[in-house]
Structure formats: C-alpha cells, structure tokens
Motif scaffolding. Sequence first.
Motif, PDB file in Angstrom:
ATOM      1  N   MET A   1       0.747  -1.248   0.188  1.00 42.82           N
ATOM      2  CA  MET A   1       0.049  -0.177  -0.134  1.00 42.82           C
ATOM      3  C   MET A   1       1.013   1.238  -0.065  1.00 42.82           C
ATOM      4  O   MET A   1       1.733   1.225   0.871  1.00 42.82           O
ATOM      5  N   PRO A   2       0.876   2.085  -0.930  1.00 43.00           N
ATOM      6  CA  PRO A   2       1.731   3.323  -1.037  1.00 43.00           C
ATOM      7  C   PRO A   2       1.088   4.194  -0.013  1.00 43.00           C
ATOM      8  O   PRO A   2      -0.331   4.332   0.268  1.00 43.00           O
ATOM      9  N   THR A   3       2.378   4.891   0.500  1.00 43.83           N
ATOM     10  CA  THR A   3       1.695   6.094   1.476  1.00 43.83           C
ATOM     11  C   THR A   3       2.549   7.471   1.135  1.00 43.83           C
ATOM     12  O   THR A   3       3.712   7.411   0.946  1.00 43.83           O
ATOM     13  N   LEU A   4       1.526   8.370   1.163  1.00 46.38           N
ATOM     14  CA  LEU A   4       2.272   9.524   1.135  1.00 46.38           C
ATOM     15  C   LEU A   4       2.116  10.419   2.319  1.00 46.38           C
ATOM     16  O   LEU A   4       0.743  10.588   2.687  1.00 46.38           O
ATOM     17  N   ASP A   5       2.961  10.846   2.724  1.00 45.55           N
ATOM     18  CA  ASP A   5       2.693  11.966   3.767  1.00 45.55           C
ATOM     19  C   ASP A   5       2.927  13.361   3.351  1.00 45.55           C
ATOM     20  O   ASP A   5       4.024  13.860   2.804  1.00 45.55           O
ATOM     21  N   VAL A   6       2.009  13.930   3.099  1.00 48.59           N
ATOM     22  CA  VAL A   6       1.685  15.240   2.454  1.00 48.59           C
ATOM     23  C   VAL A   6       1.970  16.566   3.502  1.00 48.59           C
ATOM     24  O   VAL A   6       1.748  17.683   2.782  1.00 48.59           O
ATOM     25  N   ARG A   7       2.034  16.330   4.572  1.00 54.23           N
ATOM     26  CA  ARG A   7       2.101  17.701   5.506  1.00 54.23           C
ATOM     27  C   ARG A   7       3.202  18.488   5.353  1.00 54.23           C
ATOM     28  O   ARG A   7       2.867  19.847   5.674  1.00 54.23           O
ATOM     29  N   GLU A   8       4.318  18.122   4.444  1.00 54.85           N
ATOM     30  CA  GLU A   8       5.523  19.082   4.406  1.00 54.85           C
ATOM     31  C   GLU A   8       5.456  19.573   2.997  1.00 54.85           C
ATOM     32  O   GLU A   8       6.218  20.365   2.701  1.00 54.85           O
ATOM     33  N   ILE A   9       4.312  19.164   2.085  1.00 57.40           N
ATOM     34  CA  ILE A   9       4.357  19.455   0.689  1.00 57.40           C
ATOM     35  C   ILE A   9       3.614  20.829   0.666  1.00 57.40           C
ATOM     36  O   ILE A   9       2.672  20.668   1.303  1.00 57.40           O
ATOM     37  N   PRO A  10       3.698  21.892  -0.254  1.00 51.76           N
ATOM     38  CA  PRO A  10       3.233  22.898  -0.300  1.00 51.76           C
ATOM     39  C   PRO A  10       1.668  22.631  -0.881  1.00 51.76           C
ATOM     40  O   PRO A  10       1.676  21.581  -1.819  1.00 51.76           O
ATOM     41  N   PRO A  11       0.700  23.192  -0.349  1.00 47.06           N
ATOM     42  CA  PRO A  11      -0.678  22.654  -0.695  1.00 47.06           C
ATOM     43  C   PRO A  11      -0.954  22.777  -2.174  1.00 47.06           C
ATOM     44  O   PRO A  11      -1.586  21.796  -2.584  1.00 47.06           O
ATOM     45  N   PRO A  12      -0.289  23.747  -2.977  1.00 47.85           N
ATOM     46  CA  PRO A  12      -0.589  23.497  -4.424  1.00 47.85           C
ATOM     47  C   PRO A  12      -0.071  22.372  -5.332  1.00 47.85           C
ATOM     48  O   PRO A  12      -0.445  21.838  -6.353  1.00 47.85           O
ATOM     49  N   GLU A  13       0.736  21.810  -4.311  1.00 45.53           N
ATOM     50  CA  GLU A  13       1.546  20.435  -4.961  1.00 45.53           C
ATOM     51  C   GLU A  13       0.680  19.085  -4.621  1.00 45.53           C
ATOM     52  O   GLU A  13       1.167  18.226  -5.122  1.00 45.53           O
ATOM     53  N   ARG A  14       0.033  19.295  -3.538  1.00 49.21           N
ATOM     54  CA  ARG A  14      -0.589  18.059  -2.946  1.00 49.21           C
ATOM     55  C   ARG A  14      -1.254  17.145  -3.865  1.00 49.21           C
ATOM     56  O   ARG A  14      -0.992  16.118  -4.266  1.00 49.21           O
ATOM     57  N   HIS A  15      -2.478  17.913  -4.433  1.00 43.60           N
ATOM     58  CA  HIS A  15      -3.255  17.035  -5.301  1.00 43.60           C
ATOM     59  C   HIS A  15      -2.724  16.347  -6.637  1.00 43.60           C
ATOM     60  O   HIS A  15      -2.922  15.455  -6.850  1.00 43.60           O
ATOM     61  N   PRO A  16      -1.978  17.288  -7.007  1.00 39.82           N
ATOM     62  CA  PRO A  16      -1.248  16.644  -8.364  1.00 39.82           C
ATOM     63  C   PRO A  16      -0.466  15.553  -8.206  1.00 39.82           C
ATOM     64  O   PRO A  16      -0.383  14.269  -8.679  1.00 39.82           O
ATOM     65  N   MET A  17       0.172  15.542  -6.828  1.00 41.88           N
ATOM     66  CA  MET A  17       1.191  14.488  -6.565  1.00 41.88           C
ATOM     67  C   MET A  17       0.231  13.170  -6.183  1.00 41.88           C
ATOM     68  O   MET A  17       0.652  12.097  -6.392  1.00 41.88           O
ATOM     69  N   ILE A  18      -0.765  13.375  -5.371  1.00 41.87           N
ATOM     70  CA  ILE A  18      -1.666  12.418  -5.022  1.00 41.87           C
ATOM     71  C   ILE A  18      -2.523  11.707  -6.293  1.00 41.87           C
ATOM     72  O   ILE A  18      -2.424  10.551  -6.281  1.00 41.87           O
ATOM     73  N   HIS A  19      -2.873  12.335  -7.124  1.00 44.55           N
ATOM     74  CA  HIS A  19      -3.403  11.977  -8.458  1.00 44.55           C
ATOM     75  C   HIS A  19      -2.555  10.994  -9.196  1.00 44.55           C
ATOM     76  O   HIS A  19      -3.010  10.068  -9.486  1.00 44.55           O
ATOM     77  N   GLN A  20      -1.246  11.558  -9.243  1.00 43.47           N
ATOM     78  CA  GLN A  20      -0.334  10.844 -10.047  1.00 43.47           C
ATOM     79  C   GLN A  20       0.037   9.493  -9.304  1.00 43.47           C
ATOM     80  O   GLN A  20       0.209   8.458 -10.029  1.00 43.47           O
ATOM     81  N   THR A  21       0.163   9.383  -7.942  1.00 47.30           N
ATOM     82  CA  THR A  21       0.474   8.412  -7.426  1.00 47.30           C
ATOM     83  C   THR A  21      -0.714   7.277  -7.541  1.00 47.30           C
ATOM     84  O   THR A  21      -0.491   6.227  -7.714  1.00 47.30           O
TER      85      THR A  21
END
Length: 75
Positions: A1-21
Amino acid sequence: MPTLDVREIPPPERHPMIHQTFEDMDAGETLEIVNDHEPKPLFYEMRAEVEAFDADGYEIDREDDEKFVAKFPKQ
C-alpha cells in the motif's frame, strides 16, 4: 500500500502528486495519505473525477489535531 505524507508538501503541489500516485497504482491497491487536516475536498474531487476511486471504501482516522490518515482504495 503506497503511503504519502503530504504535511510538508506545499498545498498547491499536493493534489497533483496524489493523483499521479493513485494513477500509477494497480487495481485493488489502497493509497494511504497522511495529512494535517481531513482531506474532504480531495475526497469529493476524487469521487467526481477519478472513475477508479472506490468512494465506498474510503476511510479516515484522526490520530491527533494535525495528523489525519486517509485511505483511498482503487477499484
């Protein structure tokens, strides 16, 4: 199961990263996201735009005030 901790990622970059993963995952896998808030906007976005997202299998756990763990399953 992939896990992304996005707490330190700038908000504008979060959704694109999540969608790609999520797109790169195989059917039957679940993406676990660790966030600093409940990701309701992301849930609604995924439900509306991503056919492979299993909205009925979505789960969210609040571990503390700034740690939410959400599970986004892929059909």
